[in-house]
Design a protein around this motif. Structure first.
Motif, PDB file in Angstrom:
ATOM      1  N   HIS A 122      -0.152  16.659   1.571  1.00 47.63           N
ATOM      2  CA  HIS A 122      -0.135  16.597   0.027  1.00 47.63           C
ATOM      3  C   HIS A 122      -1.988  15.176   1.041  1.00 47.63           C
ATOM      4  O   HIS A 122      -1.392  14.611   1.459  1.00 47.63           O
ATOM      5  N   HIS A 123      -3.307  15.087  -0.010  1.00 50.99           N
ATOM      6  CA  HIS A 123      -4.234  14.789   0.651  1.00 50.99           C
ATOM      7  C   HIS A 123      -4.768  14.181  -0.545  1.00 50.99           C
ATOM      8  O   HIS A 123      -5.962  15.097  -1.293  1.00 50.99           O
TER       9      HIS A 123
ATOM     10  N   GLY B  93       4.569  14.162  -0.004  1.00 45.15           N
ATOM     11  CA  GLY B  93       5.285  13.015  -0.830  1.00 45.15           C
ATOM     12  C   GLY B  93       4.371  11.980   0.040  1.00 45.15           C
ATOM     13  O   GLY B  93       3.634  11.835   0.093  1.00 45.15           O
ATOM     14  N   PHE B  94       5.103  10.451  -0.382  1.00 49.95           N
ATOM     15  CA  PHE B  94       4.251   9.411   0.399  1.00 49.95           C
ATOM     16  C   PHE B  94       5.042   8.546   0.407  1.00 49.95           C
ATOM     17  O   PHE B  94       6.166   8.324   0.011  1.00 49.95           O
TER      18      PHE B  94
ATOM     19  N   LEU C 282       1.083  -0.991  -0.098  1.00 48.16           N
ATOM     20  CA  LEU C 282      -0.220   0.241  -0.016  1.00 48.16           C
ATOM     21  C   LEU C 282       0.885   0.723   0.061  1.00 48.16           C
ATOM     22  O   LEU C 282       1.745   0.865   0.549  1.00 48.16           O
ATOM     23  N   TYR C 283       0.690   2.260  -0.094  1.00 46.68           N
ATOM     24  CA  TYR C 283       0.953   3.969  -0.179  1.00 46.68           C
ATOM     25  C   TYR C 283       0.448   4.295  -0.011  1.00 46.68           C
ATOM     26  O   TYR C 283      -1.389   4.752  -0.042  1.00 46.68           O
ATOM     27  N   PHE C 284       0.997   5.396   0.977  1.00 44.29           N
ATOM     28  CA  PHE C 284      -0.143   6.390   1.710  1.00 44.29           C
ATOM     29  C   PHE C 284       0.752   7.969   1.959  1.00 44.29           C
ATOM     30  O   PHE C 284       1.581   7.115   1.979  1.00 44.29           O
ATOM     31  N   GLN C 285       0.176   8.858   2.495  1.00 48.44           N
ATOM     32  CA  GLN C 285       0.083  10.236   2.638  1.00 48.44           C
ATOM     33  C   GLN C 285      -0.025  10.125   3.772  1.00 48.44           C
ATOM     34  O   GLN C 285      -0.570   9.726   4.240  1.00 48.44           O
ATOM     35  N   VAL C 286       1.278  11.077   4.589  1.00 48.55           N
ATOM     36  CA  VAL C 286       1.312  11.115   6.388  1.00 48.55           C
ATOM     37  C   VAL C 286       1.008  12.747   6.291  1.00 48.55           C
ATOM     38  O   VAL C 286       0.779  13.645   5.358  1.00 48.55           O
ATOM     39  N   SER C 287       0.543  13.300   7.126  1.00 50.19           N
ATOM     40  CA  SER C 287      -0.013  14.663   8.390  1.00 50.19           C
ATOM     41  C   SER C 287       1.767  15.375   7.176  1.00 50.19           C
ATOM     42  O   SER C 287       2.865  14.689   7.670  1.00 50.19           O
ATOM     43  N   PHE C 288       1.817  16.354   7.080  1.00 44.83           N
ATOM     44  CA  PHE C 288       2.753  17.603   6.535  1.00 44.83           C
ATOM     45  C   PHE C 288       3.979  17.174   5.846  1.00 44.83           C
ATOM     46  O   PHE C 288       4.379  17.779   5.302  1.00 44.83           O
ATOM     47  N   LEU C 289       3.499  15.506   5.380  1.00 44.51           N
ATOM     48  CA  LEU C 289       4.877  15.116   4.318  1.00 44.51           C
ATOM     49  C   LEU C 289       4.405  15.738   3.138  1.00 44.51           C
ATOM     50  O   LEU C 289       3.376  15.743   1.968  1.00 44.51           O
TER      51      LEU C 289
END
Length: 431
Positions: A330-331, A294-295, A285-292
């Motif tokens: 990024h969201h 990118g992924f 899985l590929y995921f985004q996190v707060s403040f980043l």
């Protein structure tokens, strides 16, 4: 790749936003699966058997409406649904209850950026007769009849705010996050009856059903405080991925992404997992996190983070992360049905881009105004993003990474989902 040439100041509020206006069951089940992401093959045709038509629902969060647009081609507008026909009744209840009123105003001043949040997520019932909608400010889920515009059923969630939803692979159940109660409810999509629920970490957010009979929930913790300095990250709460059996709702696995980030050597990153997408085989899985900006890539069987992709920052983006909306940088994340391309919504950097999954090389940076979601078109050829800062949705070709269509919608579009409606539908008859 050099930083993108995006010089327009970032829109933060309604006043400062760019108000652009640019102008049967098998098919339904396939559309539901495609909407879940993870590279599921999209339904093969826009005109379906069984009297249904494949479309896209676009949730206009601040309007309290949902746009219905074509799922491919020119993505043209078909109709609009008022998802708050009971607004007066709900507001009366809220103003008569001081605690409900406090949370209602809290949503407005916090995640709502000064606005009420009337539609977060939406799906169609398998027969295409109704739209099921989570309404954060009203802390509920409702089913709206697409022919009449009337409410079929209403389910008040635990606590004071509803959030992201997901639909089971067979289209019969809908999971909704009750963000202030750290609970996910699973409802029968036709009747609204609760089939079960389970506890999560703080502030449950994204939900995803997988083909192996599991339901994944990502809790993101508190995102509305200004305590955003990295050393204050501990104040954000208990954030984790909770994986349950989708039938019994018993927890089968808990993933502490803080531990995985530490092991990967990036303990400086937030462990608040935002949008994510599975590969077609559901092994990664590929995921985004707060403040980043990118992924990250996560190997499920190995239980470890394997790669990180940092994407360009926009020089015009305010570097003060306390100004970023709900801790987002990024969201929005989706994947082409063949699993070769990722589409990333660079929310606070005002662009979207297609990334090659093998090399992690990004393509052209497509200018977009506060893109807040990314999904896949009905034919699987395009990534569709919501531009919440310009009140439109944009389709980007997976093959070229270029914009191919833009259509105006309502106020502050966020979630975009594939769905089905009756083939002759153009909007509810009752207004």
């Amino acid at each position: 790749m050099p930083s993108p040439r995006l010089s327009r100041p970032h829109p933060r509020t309604r006043r400062g936003r760019v108000r652009g206006r640019v102008g049967g069951s098998l098919a339904a089940a396939l559309a539901v699966l495609a909407a879940l992401g993870g590279g599921v093959t999209a339904a093969p045709a826009a005109a379906d058997a069984g009297g249904l038509r494949e479309v896209m629902f676009v949730g206009n969060n601040w309007d309290g409406t949902a746009e219905v647009i074509a799922s491919r081609g020119d993505f043209g507008r078909i109709g609009r649904v008022n998802v708050i026909p009971d607004r007066e009744e709900r507001m009366r209840e809220i103003y008569l209850d001081p605690l409900k009123l406090a949370f209602f105003l809290g949503v407005r001043s916090g995640p709502g950026e000064g606005h009420d949040q009337f539609v977060d997520d939406m799906y169609a019932t398998p027969d295409g007769s109704s739209m099921v909608v989570s309404r954060p400010s009203f802390a509920d889920v409702v089913s709206v009849d697409l022919r009449t515009g009337r409410i079929n059923w209403r389910f008040p969630v635990a606590g004071y705010r509803s959030d992201h939803m997901a639909v089971s692979p067979d289209g019969t159940r809908v999971a909704v996050s009750a963000s202030t109660a750290n609970t996910v409810h699973v409802l029968d999509i036709v009747s609204g009856r609760q089939l079960g629920s389970f506890k999560t970490g703080d502030k449950p957010h994204e939900n995803v059903f997988t083909s192996d009979g599991l339901l994944w929930n990502m809790s993101i913790g508190e995102v509305t405080t200004a305590l955003d300095a990295p050393w204050l990250d501990w104040t954000k709460g208990d954030r984790k991925i909770t994986v349950v059996d989708a039938n019994t709702f018993r927890t089968v696995r808990v993933i502490d992404m803080r531990e995985r980030l530490d092991a990967f050597g990036r303990g400086d990153l937030s462990d608040a997992v935002r949008p994510l997408v599975f590969t077609p085989d559901e092994k990664k899985l590929y995921f985004q996190v707060s403040f980043l900006n990118g992924f990250l890539e996560y190997d499920i069987a190995a239980d470890r983070i394997t790669r990180l992709k940092a994407l360009p920052g926009n020089p015009a983006t305010n570097p003060d992360r306390t100004t970023w909306v709900n801790d987002s940088r990024h969201h929005g994340l989706s994947m082409s049905p063949d699993g070769t391309k990722l589409c990333v919504a660079g929310t606070m950097d005002d662009y979207a881009t297609v990334v090659d999954r093998a090399t992690l090389q990004e393509g052209p940076l497509v200018e977009a105004s506060k893109p807040y979601w990314a999904t896949v078109s009905g034919d699987g050829r395009s990534c569709v993003i919501s531009e919440s800062g310009a009140d439109r949705v944009t389709a980007i070709d997976f093959a070229t990474g270029r914009r191919i269509a833009t259509v105006g919608v309502g106020d502050h579009p966020q979630r975009v989902r594939l769905a089905h409606v009756p083939a002759d539908w153009t909007g509810p008859t009752a207004r």
